[in-house]
Write an enzyme that holds these catalytic residues in place. Structure first.
Site, mmCIF file in Angstrom:
data_model
loop_
_atom_site.group_PDB
_atom_site.id
_atom_site.type_symbol
_atom_site.label_atom_id
_atom_site.label_comp_id
_atom_site.label_asym_id
_atom_site.label_seq_id
_atom_site.Cartn_x
_atom_site.Cartn_y
_atom_site.Cartn_z
ATOM 1 N N ARG A 164 0.824 -1.233 0.000
ATOM 2 C CA ARG A 164 0.000 0.000 0.000
ATOM 3 C C ARG A 164 0.848 1.270 0.000
ATOM 4 O O ARG A 164 0.520 2.249 0.668
ATOM 5 C CB ARG A 164 -0.960 0.060 1.199
ATOM 6 C CG ARG A 164 -2.104 -0.942 1.273
ATOM 7 C CD ARG A 164 -3.063 -0.835 0.132
ATOM 8 N NE ARG A 164 -2.628 -1.729 -0.913
ATOM 9 C CZ ARG A 164 -2.800 -3.050 -0.919
ATOM 10 N NH1 ARG A 164 -3.428 -3.620 0.034
ATOM 11 N NH2 ARG A 164 -2.358 -3.793 -1.908
ATOM 12 N N SER A 242 -11.100 0.248 3.117
ATOM 13 C CA SER A 242 -10.395 -0.039 4.369
ATOM 14 C C SER A 242 -9.797 1.253 4.917
ATOM 15 O O SER A 242 -9.105 1.964 4.194
ATOM 16 C CB SER A 242 -9.256 -1.024 4.130
ATOM 17 O OG SER A 242 -9.777 -2.202 3.581
ATOM 18 N N GLU A 341 -5.100 4.173 5.885
ATOM 19 C CA GLU A 341 -4.844 3.930 4.461
ATOM 20 C C GLU A 341 -5.183 5.143 3.575
ATOM 21 O O GLU A 341 -4.440 5.432 2.639
ATOM 22 C CB GLU A 341 -5.642 2.705 4.004
ATOM 23 C CG GLU A 341 -5.264 2.280 2.595
ATOM 24 C CD GLU A 341 -6.068 1.106 2.077
ATOM 25 O OE1 GLU A 341 -5.977 0.017 2.656
ATOM 26 O OE2 GLU A 341 -6.775 1.290 1.071
HETATM 27 C C1 LIG Z 1 -15.615 0.592 -1.363
HETATM 28 C C2 LIG Z 1 -14.115 0.772 -1.527
HETATM 29 C C3 LIG Z 1 -13.321 -0.350 -1.661
HETATM 30 C C4 LIG Z 1 -11.921 -0.194 -1.831
HETATM 31 N N1 LIG Z 1 -11.154 -1.314 -1.972
HETATM 32 C C5 LIG Z 1 -9.815 -1.192 -2.144
HETATM 33 C C6 LIG Z 1 -8.985 -2.348 -2.300
HETATM 34 O O1 LIG Z 1 -9.463 -3.476 -2.277
HETATM 35 N N2 LIG Z 1 -7.651 -2.166 -2.464
HETATM 36 C C7 LIG Z 1 -7.101 -0.929 -2.520
HETATM 37 O O2 LIG Z 1 -5.874 -0.835 -2.691
HETATM 38 N N3 LIG Z 1 -7.858 0.185 -2.393
HETATM 39 C C8 LIG Z 1 -9.190 0.083 -2.210
HETATM 40 N N4 LIG Z 1 -9.959 1.206 -2.048
HETATM 41 C C9 LIG Z 1 -9.324 2.535 -2.032
HETATM 42 C C10 LIG Z 1 -9.360 3.250 -3.395
HETATM 43 O O3 LIG Z 1 -10.412 2.804 -4.197
HETATM 44 C C11 LIG Z 1 -8.064 3.076 -4.163
HETATM 45 O O4 LIG Z 1 -6.976 3.508 -3.389
HETATM 46 C C12 LIG Z 1 -8.091 3.853 -5.482
HETATM 47 O O5 LIG Z 1 -6.951 3.541 -6.241
HETATM 48 C C13 LIG Z 1 -8.162 5.363 -5.296
HETATM 49 O O6 LIG Z 1 -8.394 5.914 -6.575
HETATM 50 P P1 LIG Z 1 -9.046 7.337 -6.778
HETATM 51 O O7 LIG Z 1 -8.975 7.648 -8.224
HETATM 52 O O8 LIG Z 1 -10.412 7.357 -6.188
HETATM 53 O O9 LIG Z 1 -8.046 8.255 -5.956
HETATM 54 P P2 LIG Z 1 -8.390 9.541 -5.061
HETATM 55 O O10 LIG Z 1 -9.118 9.099 -3.849
HETATM 56 O O11 LIG Z 1 -9.018 10.591 -5.875
HETATM 57 O O12 LIG Z 1 -6.938 10.010 -4.655
HETATM 58 C C14 LIG Z 1 -6.165 9.276 -3.744
HETATM 59 C C15 LIG Z 1 -4.766 9.881 -3.693
HETATM 60 O O13 LIG Z 1 -4.120 9.707 -4.940
HETATM 61 C C16 LIG Z 1 -3.787 10.970 -5.514
HETATM 62 N N5 LIG Z 1 -4.021 10.862 -6.952
HETATM 63 C C17 LIG Z 1 -5.130 10.408 -7.572
HETATM 64 N N6 LIG Z 1 -4.956 10.418 -8.901
HETATM 65 C C18 LIG Z 1 -3.706 10.902 -9.114
HETATM 66 C C19 LIG Z 1 -2.945 11.187 -10.277
HETATM 67 N N7 LIG Z 1 -3.395 10.952 -11.512
HETATM 68 N N8 LIG Z 1 -1.696 11.706 -10.116
HETATM 69 C C20 LIG Z 1 -1.196 11.950 -8.883
HETATM 70 N N9 LIG Z 1 -1.879 11.713 -7.761
HETATM 71 C C21 LIG Z 1 -3.118 11.197 -7.872
HETATM 72 C C22 LIG Z 1 -4.672 11.977 -4.832
HETATM 73 O O14 LIG Z 1 -4.060 13.264 -4.840
HETATM 74 C C23 LIG Z 1 -4.760 11.387 -3.445
HETATM 75 O O15 LIG Z 1 -3.584 11.714 -2.735
HETATM 76 C C24 LIG Z 1 -11.358 1.095 -1.865
HETATM 77 C C25 LIG Z 1 -12.188 2.216 -1.733
HETATM 78 C C26 LIG Z 1 -13.554 2.055 -1.555
HETATM 79 C C27 LIG Z 1 -14.431 3.274 -1.432
#
Ligand SMILES: Cc1cc2nc3c(=O)[nH]c(=O)nc-3n(C[C@H](O)[C@H](O)[C@H](O)COP(=O)(O)OP(=O)(O)OC[C@H]3O[C@@H](n4cnc5c(N)ncnc54)[C@H](O)[C@@H]3O)c2cc1C
Length: 350
Positions: A164, A242, A341
């Site tokens: 992670r 999580s 996380e």
């Molecule tokens: C129901 C649920 C289940 C989940 N299950 C998992 C799982 O099984 N495993 C897991 O690892 N995660 C899980 N997650 C967490 C999440 O979905 C992941 O971490 C996902 O990759 C976040 O993507 P996002 O586009 O929503 O990022 P955001 O939430 O928009 O951003 C997260 C971080 O990344 C940065 N960021 C986003 N895009 C970029 C970019 N293009 N360039 C630079 N920085 C960037 C943002 O600035 C921020 O710091 C879950 C979340 C939910 C709500």
């Protein structure tokens, strides 16, 4: 470029809390990303990158700066020498990419089905689940370095992936805007089945030679049973998945933690290098924070003790206060520190 002003960020993240962005812009191509960076720099404003908002806790005060929503699209796949090089722009929805790969028979993503968010965030925390993580398939990350204004390309080993975590998340947070990610998949490859829950689900469906589609279906079914897919009708639906990572401790500390729990069946997974991973969810429940426990307008998911859920009227400060109480309970009872996380904007990580 004319950014919007005073945009409610709660509507842009899955937890549904957080104040406004002073300025907000959607970047649909790389030129727009650069333009947004220059615009913010000229005004000495910080810039925050927003993907799908599924791993974010945004403060109630919001962001006094420019929030740039990543909306770059495009997918390219090339098959040669027995592998597929799949390149996706940062704004592509992650699960659609997984679905496409599974449908084409490309192995490597199937266990990562049902994870919300966009492609650009997958290298950030080395997204993983059910026995796979993206560090196994990422070959190149293309990113804008906001300090030098240069576009850089990172090979897998340069991304410093770990559990992670990555270079982008903790070594140089906020420095890079990820523009696209290239992954290497195995056409015609067998699915990964490394997780007991997945094995059990396949066995229950009497599938002994699972296809990629079978594994994807199992993973999504398991995730749904734990409210770990986005579903607006689910009362556990407002979360960031999580809330804590599974703690990793040195082998030498294991016996003490086990004896504090008083349970020799405490779940653990030995890791290379004399370390062991514990189950955060198990420790949280043993510390008295059981599934479904409410704490004002926030609480724990009724289906998974690792997810903090927000209900009507919840604020970011309520989420963070509950996270702190859980951390304190686990530290006091078992001497284990839980690491959050999600990423925190404008509010200190608990
Ligand atoms: C129901 C649920 C289940 C989940 N299950 C998992 C799982 O099984 N495993 C897991 O690892 N995660 C899980 N997650 C967490 C999440 O979905 C992941 O971490 C996902 O990759 C976040 O993507 P996002 O586009 O929503 O990022 P955001 O939430 O928009 O951003 C997260 C971080 O990344 C940065 N960021 C986003 N895009 C970029 C970019 N293009 N360039 C630079 N920085 C960037 C943002 O600035 C921020 O710091 C879950 C979340 C939910 C709500």
């Amino acid at each position: 470029m004319t950014p919007l002003e005073n945009v409610r960020l709660a509507a842009h993240c899955t937890l549904g809390v957080g104040g406004p962005a002073r300025f907000f812009v959607e970047a649909h191509d790389e030129a727009a990303v650069l333009e947004a960076l220059d615009w913010a720099r000229a005004r000495r404003l910080p810039i925050r990158v927003l993907g799908g908002g599924s791993n974010l806790v945004i403060s109630d005060e919001g962001v006094d700066g420019l929030v740039m929503k990543i909306a770059l699209r495009g997918v390219d796949a090339r098959e040669a020498h027995g592998v597929v090089e799949l390149t996706a722009a940062a704004g592509e929805p992650w699960d659609a990419l997984v679905q496409l790969s599974v449908a084409r028979g490309w192995a490597g993503f199937e266990c990562l089905s049902g994870i919300p968010g966009l492609v650009g965030a997958t290298p950030m925390q080395n997204v993983g689940a059910y026995g796979q993580d993206v560090s196994e398939t990422v070959t190149l990350v293309r990113a804008l370095d906001t300090t030098s204004r240069r576009i850089m390309t990172f090979e897998n080993r340069e991304c410093r992936f770990s559990y992670r975590d990555s270079l982008f998340r903790s070594h140089e947070p906020g420095r890079y805007v990820i523009l696209s990610v290239a992954y290497r998949l195995r056409p015609g490859g067998s699915p990964t089945v490394r997780y007991a829950d997945v094995e059990k689900d396949l066995a229950a469906r009497e599938i002994d030679k699972p296809s990629l589609e079978d594994v994807r279906a199992s993973v999504i079914a398991i995730r749904r049973s734990k409210s770990m897919v986005l579903d607006s009708k689910d009362s556990n639906g407002r979360s960031c998945g999580s809330f804590f990572t599974n703690p990793i401790i040195p082998d030498a500390e294991l016996a003490a933690v086990e004896s504090r729990t008083g349970d020799r069946a405490m779940p653990r997974w030995p890791l290379p290098g004399g370390q062991v991973k514990l189950s955060a969810a198990w420790l949280i429940e043993r510390a008295g924070y059981t599934r479904g426990r409410a704490d004002g307008p926030v609480g724990l998911s009724s289906r998974h003790a690792l997810a903090i859920v927000a209900h009507d009227g919840a604020r970011a400060c309520d989420v963070v206060a509950l996270a702190r109480r859980i951390q304190t309970a686990v530290a006091d009872r078992f001497g284990v520190r839980l690491t959050p996380e999600p990423v925190f904007w404008g509010v200190g990580a608990p």
